[in-house]
Design a protein around this motif. Structure first.
Motif, PDB file in Angstrom:
ATOM      1  N   ARG A  43     -17.042 -25.512 -11.453  1.00 58.21           N
ATOM      2  CA  ARG A  43     -18.253 -24.899 -10.918  1.00 58.21           C
ATOM      3  C   ARG A  43     -18.091 -23.393 -10.757  1.00 58.21           C
ATOM      4  NH1 ARG A  43     -19.123 -29.077  -6.039  1.00 58.21           N
ATOM      5  NH2 ARG A  43     -19.711 -30.859  -7.281  1.00 58.21           N
ATOM      6  N   GLY A  44     -17.072 -22.836 -11.330  1.00 58.42           N
ATOM      7  CA  GLY A  44     -16.780 -21.428 -11.107  1.00 58.42           C
ATOM      8  C   GLY A  44     -17.334 -20.498 -12.158  1.00 58.42           C
ATOM      9  N   GLY A  45     -18.393 -20.884 -12.860  1.00 53.85           N
ATOM     10  CA  GLY A  45     -18.924 -20.057 -13.927  1.00 53.85           C
ATOM     11  C   GLY A  45     -18.336 -20.455 -15.269  1.00 53.85           C
ATOM     12  N   GLN A  46     -18.752 -19.753 -16.296  1.00 59.21           N
ATOM     13  CA  GLN A  46     -18.334 -20.112 -17.645  1.00 59.21           C
ATOM     14  C   GLN A  46     -17.724 -18.921 -18.369  1.00 59.21           C
ATOM     15  OE1 GLN A  46     -21.114 -22.298 -20.092  1.00 59.21           O
ATOM     16  NE2 GLN A  46     -22.390 -22.678 -18.313  1.00 59.21           N
ATOM     17  N   ILE A  47     -16.757 -19.224 -19.199  1.00 56.53           N
ATOM     18  CA  ILE A  47     -16.197 -18.252 -20.136  1.00 56.53           C
ATOM     19  C   ILE A  47     -16.485 -18.821 -21.522  1.00 56.53           C
ATOM     20  CG2 ILE A  47     -14.117 -17.144 -21.010  1.00 56.53           C
ATOM     21  CD1 ILE A  47     -12.871 -17.608 -18.232  1.00 56.53           C
TER      22      ILE A  47
ATOM     23  N   ASN B  55     -15.865 -23.246 -24.480  1.00 59.35           N
ATOM     24  CA  ASN B  55     -16.538 -23.020 -23.210  1.00 59.35           C
ATOM     25  C   ASN B  55     -15.560 -23.484 -22.132  1.00 59.35           C
ATOM     26  OD1 ASN B  55     -17.975 -23.526 -20.794  1.00 59.35           O
ATOM     27  ND2 ASN B  55     -19.897 -23.694 -21.930  1.00 59.35           N
ATOM     28  N   ALA B  56     -15.125 -22.563 -21.290  1.00 61.78           N
ATOM     29  CA  ALA B  56     -14.139 -22.891 -20.257  1.00 61.78           C
ATOM     30  C   ALA B  56     -14.678 -22.538 -18.880  1.00 61.78           C
ATOM     31  CB  ALA B  56     -12.837 -22.143 -20.514  1.00 61.78           C
ATOM     32  N   ASP B  57     -14.171 -23.219 -17.871  1.00 57.10           N
ATOM     33  CA  ASP B  57     -14.513 -22.937 -16.495  1.00 57.10           C
ATOM     34  C   ASP B  57     -13.799 -21.649 -16.071  1.00 57.10           C
ATOM     35  OD1 ASP B  57     -15.511 -23.786 -13.752  1.00 57.10           O
ATOM     36  OD2 ASP B  57     -13.349 -23.649 -13.406  1.00 57.10           O
ATOM     37  N   ALA B  58     -14.527 -20.733 -15.453  1.00 61.98           N
ATOM     38  CA  ALA B  58     -13.957 -19.440 -15.078  1.00 61.98           C
ATOM     39  C   ALA B  58     -12.927 -19.561 -13.958  1.00 61.98           C
ATOM     40  CB  ALA B  58     -15.064 -18.485 -14.662  1.00 61.98           C
ATOM     41  N   ARG B  59     -13.094 -20.514 -13.055  1.00 63.86           N
ATOM     42  CA  ARG B  59     -12.184 -20.625 -11.915  1.00 63.86           C
ATOM     43  C   ARG B  59     -10.865 -21.299 -12.293  1.00 63.86           C
ATOM     44  NH1 ARG B  59     -13.252 -23.727  -6.215  1.00 63.86           N
ATOM     45  NH2 ARG B  59     -11.266 -23.179  -5.270  1.00 63.86           N
ATOM     46  N   TYR B  60     -10.943 -22.487 -12.894  1.00 62.21           N
ATOM     47  CA  TYR B  60      -9.734 -23.263 -13.205  1.00 62.21           C
ATOM     48  C   TYR B  60      -9.230 -23.047 -14.625  1.00 62.21           C
ATOM     49  CZ  TYR B  60     -10.843 -25.797  -8.925  1.00 62.21           C
ATOM     50  OH  TYR B  60     -11.117 -26.130  -7.630  1.00 62.21           O
ATOM     51  N   LYS B  61     -10.012 -22.400 -15.467  1.00 60.98           N
ATOM     52  CA  LYS B  61      -9.667 -22.166 -16.880  1.00 60.98           C
ATOM     53  C   LYS B  61      -9.561 -23.472 -17.662  1.00 60.98           C
ATOM     54  CE  LYS B  61      -9.180 -17.765 -15.935  1.00 60.98           C
ATOM     55  NZ  LYS B  61      -9.915 -17.585 -14.707  1.00 60.98           N
ATOM     56  N   LEU B  62     -10.291 -24.504 -17.211  1.00 57.00           N
ATOM     57  CA  LEU B  62     -10.309 -25.773 -17.929  1.00 57.00           C
ATOM     58  C   LEU B  62     -11.336 -25.710 -19.049  1.00 57.00           C
ATOM     59  CD1 LEU B  62     -10.281 -28.200 -14.880  1.00 57.00           C
ATOM     60  CD2 LEU B  62      -8.359 -27.603 -16.340  1.00 57.00           C
TER      61      LEU B  62
END
Length: 129
Positions: free
Chosen positions: A50-54, A114-121
């Motif tokens: 839920r920390g945004g997207q990369i 497409n990765a989660d910005a917080r966890y880098k998953l």
């Protein structure tokens, strides 16, 4: 072990992983289903993306194929170019395409992630020519 998931001590050996990869490549198992199952396990352990997207697109280069215009046309139409044997055809990547990045030409594929910005998953991955 890194993600603190149960069963981290029961890691399969290299041959088991290779066999699993081959079965995935042959379509015996759904790669998408496995990806979603891993995502679900990570969410159950508190890694909720839920920390945004990369969003990133990287280029993966493929070996160049020495082909003239007529041979390239035949390959693009799905035919075997005249004078090519089966071995040469098997060693030719018929799906790769040319693209430009920063004014430089590349032959290969684009990997869109497409990765989660917080966890880098990694949440989604798509490969395009």
């Amino acid at each position: 072990h890194f993600c603190r998931l149960d069963g981290a001590l029961h890691i399969p050996d290299a041959r088991t992983l290779w066999s699993f990869k081959q079965r995935l490549a042959q379509g015996g198992l759904g790669g998408r289903a496995i990806f979603e199952a891993v995502s679900l396990q990570l969410q159950q352990h508190g890694y909720i993306p839920r920390g945004g997207q990369i969003v990133d697109a990287s280029i993966v280069q493929a070996p160049l194929t020495q082909a003239n215009k007529d041979e390239r046309e035949a390959l693009n139409e799905g035919r075997r170019p005249e004078g090519w044997n089966a071995k040469r055809l098997q060693h030719t990547d018929r799906d790769a395409r040319w693209t430009k990045k920063h004014g430089k030409s590349f032959y290969g594929y684009k990997v869109h992630a497409n990765a989660d910005a917080r966890y880098k998953l990694i949440r989604r991955v798509k490969v395009t020519p």
